[in-house]
Scaffold this active site. Structure first.
Site, PDB file in Angstrom:
ATOM      1  N   SER A 216       0.828  -1.199   0.000  1.00 52.48           N
ATOM      2  CA  SER A 216       0.000   0.000   0.000  1.00 52.48           C
ATOM      3  C   SER A 216       0.871   1.261   0.000  1.00 52.48           C
ATOM      4  O   SER A 216       1.596   1.511  -0.951  1.00 52.48           O
ATOM      5  CB  SER A 216      -0.960  -0.047   1.192  1.00 52.48           C
ATOM      6  OG  SER A 216      -1.965   0.917   1.081  1.00 52.48           O
ATOM      7  N   ASP A 316     -10.010  -4.247  -4.604  1.00 56.45           N
ATOM      8  CA  ASP A 316      -9.236  -3.157  -4.008  1.00 56.45           C
ATOM      9  C   ASP A 316      -9.505  -1.861  -4.766  1.00 56.45           C
ATOM     10  O   ASP A 316      -9.387  -1.827  -5.990  1.00 56.45           O
ATOM     11  CB  ASP A 316      -7.748  -3.504  -4.096  1.00 56.45           C
ATOM     12  CG  ASP A 316      -6.834  -2.501  -3.407  1.00 56.45           C
ATOM     13  OD1 ASP A 316      -7.333  -1.479  -2.898  1.00 56.45           O
ATOM     14  OD2 ASP A 316      -5.617  -2.757  -3.384  1.00 56.45           O
ATOM     15  N   HIS A 346      -7.764  -5.277  -0.579  1.00 54.87           N
ATOM     16  CA  HIS A 346      -6.609  -4.537  -0.063  1.00 54.87           C
ATOM     17  C   HIS A 346      -6.297  -5.052   1.341  1.00 54.87           C
ATOM     18  O   HIS A 346      -7.192  -5.369   2.119  1.00 54.87           O
ATOM     19  CB  HIS A 346      -6.947  -3.049  -0.009  1.00 54.87           C
ATOM     20  CG  HIS A 346      -5.761  -2.172   0.208  1.00 54.87           C
ATOM     21  ND1 HIS A 346      -5.003  -1.673  -0.824  1.00 54.87           N
ATOM     22  CD2 HIS A 346      -5.196  -1.699   1.345  1.00 54.87           C
ATOM     23  CE1 HIS A 346      -4.025  -0.933  -0.343  1.00 54.87           C
ATOM     24  NE2 HIS A 346      -4.120  -0.935   0.973  1.00 54.87           N
TER      25      HIS A 346
END
Length: 376
Positions: A216, A316, A346
């Site tokens: 991320s 995601d 995610h």
């Protein structure tokens, strides 16, 4: 006649309960839920999720994640940011990671500090128990440049170290809003340079075999570090990574993608989270969102970069920009291995202990990392 559990409706967000009591209930749900989930058979998970699969854009959501998300929403947990409260949000992420079941993964671990542009940077070094010289991965944790620390990603770093048979150096870079952009970038780059210079003498790692990676926000920092290292090497000399391991990365702060609309609510990372993270990261900062230090996809040139192993998740909101970065790198002549984990959300790498698709996806990406680093 089927009855719902008494009081469940009252626990939804918006009910008239003191906020602290609600958070305590939510924390209990998280702690109990993640310990029970791995033991529930897949057919039972489907039944507990009202017997329906979640299918969006041709992808079917992993049953374990589906049950976790649906149960969390019942108790008012949706997303990572808690009431726009930095302290509560950090505690929430830490609680999720600490609640994960399973025994500790045994590798050799040492806490240390390394020099940074604004003082010492805390770090944690992981070495496979067998010893011997291996490649070194400089790892940057996720958390929207606002949350996360060495402990929230400790299990993932241990697993990566053991199963990829590499050393890992996890970096506790400065967080926003206390330290807005580009503080995290500066720490991330300084940590890579230091690790490259000291890989052999400090850790006994293979000299010149240093990669960067992260999930991320950490994937974003990894991509940015690769670009900064390339530019420094071109004009001033300096080290460059041998690989970039980008796990569902944020690559364009200006993007309004289709996946952002499809998965902006209900799939762990929400659009509200993303906007809130950006606000914290850019507060009191003079860095433009289109600056490549924030949006590596918008860099003037993407040529001459380290080979990339990129993972995107099917559910995601950041999926499309991860794919766009892979496509742009390829167009610029950079070698790319894009892994599409269609059933996952995610953050699944922090949930590998739950089993199911999260465990399988994490194992795939660590195996791929090992294979790539064996060839560079």
């Amino acid at each position: 006649m089927t009855k719902s559990l008494p009081g469940v409706a009252d626990l939804r967000l918006g009910a008239n309960h003191p906020r602290m009591w609600t958070r305590r209930v939510q924390g209990t749900v998280v702690n109990v839920g993640v310990k029970v989930l791995p033991w529930i058979p897949t057919p039972a998970k489907r039944i507990l999720s009202a017997g329906r699969s979640v299918i969006i854009d041709g992808n079917t959501l992993d049953p374990t994640l589906q049950l976790m998300l649906s149960t969390s929403r019942i108790f008012g947990v949706d997303g990572l940011a808690v009431d726009d409260d930095i302290v509560a949000s950090r505690a929430h992420m830490r609680a999720i990671c600490e609640a994960m079941p399973g025994p500790q993964i045994h590798v050799d671990v040492t806490d240390l500090s390394i020099p940074g542009p604004a003082g010492e940077i805390p770090a944690r070094h992981y070495r496979p128990s067998g010893g011997g010289a291996t490649p070194l991965l400089v790892f940057y944790h996720g958390g929207g440049w606002t949350l996360g620390d060495l402990d929230t990603h400790d299990a993932l770093c241990r697993l990566t170290c053991r199963d990829a048979d590499i050393q890992v150096l996890s970096i506790d870079y400065r967080l926003a809003p206390e330290h807005p952009a580009p503080a995290a970038v500066e720490d991330a780059y300084a940590a890579f340079v230091w690790a490259h210079e000291h890989a052999s003498d400090e850790f006994g790692a293979l000299p010149g075999r240093v990669a960067v990676g992260g999930d991320s926000a950490g994937g974003n920092l990894s991509a940015v570090v690769c670009q900064l290292a390339r530019d420094k090497a071109r004009y001033e000399g300096g080290p460059t990574p041998v690989l970039q391991w980008l796990l569902y990365p944020r690559t364009d702060f200006t993007a309004q993608t289709r996946s952002m609309g499809l998965f902006g609510n209900g799939f762990l990372l929400t659009k509200r989270d993303i906007d809130w993270f950006h606000t914290q990261y850019l507060r009191d900062s003079d860095v433009d969102p289109a600056d490549p230090r924030l949006s590596p996809l918008l860099a003037e040139s993407l040529s001459g970069l380290a080979p990339a192993l990129i993972a995107v998740a099917g559910f995601d909101p950041l999926r499309d920009e991860g794919e766009s970065y892979a496509k742009a790198l390829r167009a610029a002549g950079t070698a790319v291995d894009l892994r599409y984990l269609g059933s996952l959300t995610h953050g699944f790498l922090n949930l590998f202990q739950l089993g199911g698709g999260s465990a399988a996806g994490t194992n795939e990406l660590i195996s791929a990392l090992r294979a790539h680093l064996s060839r560079v």
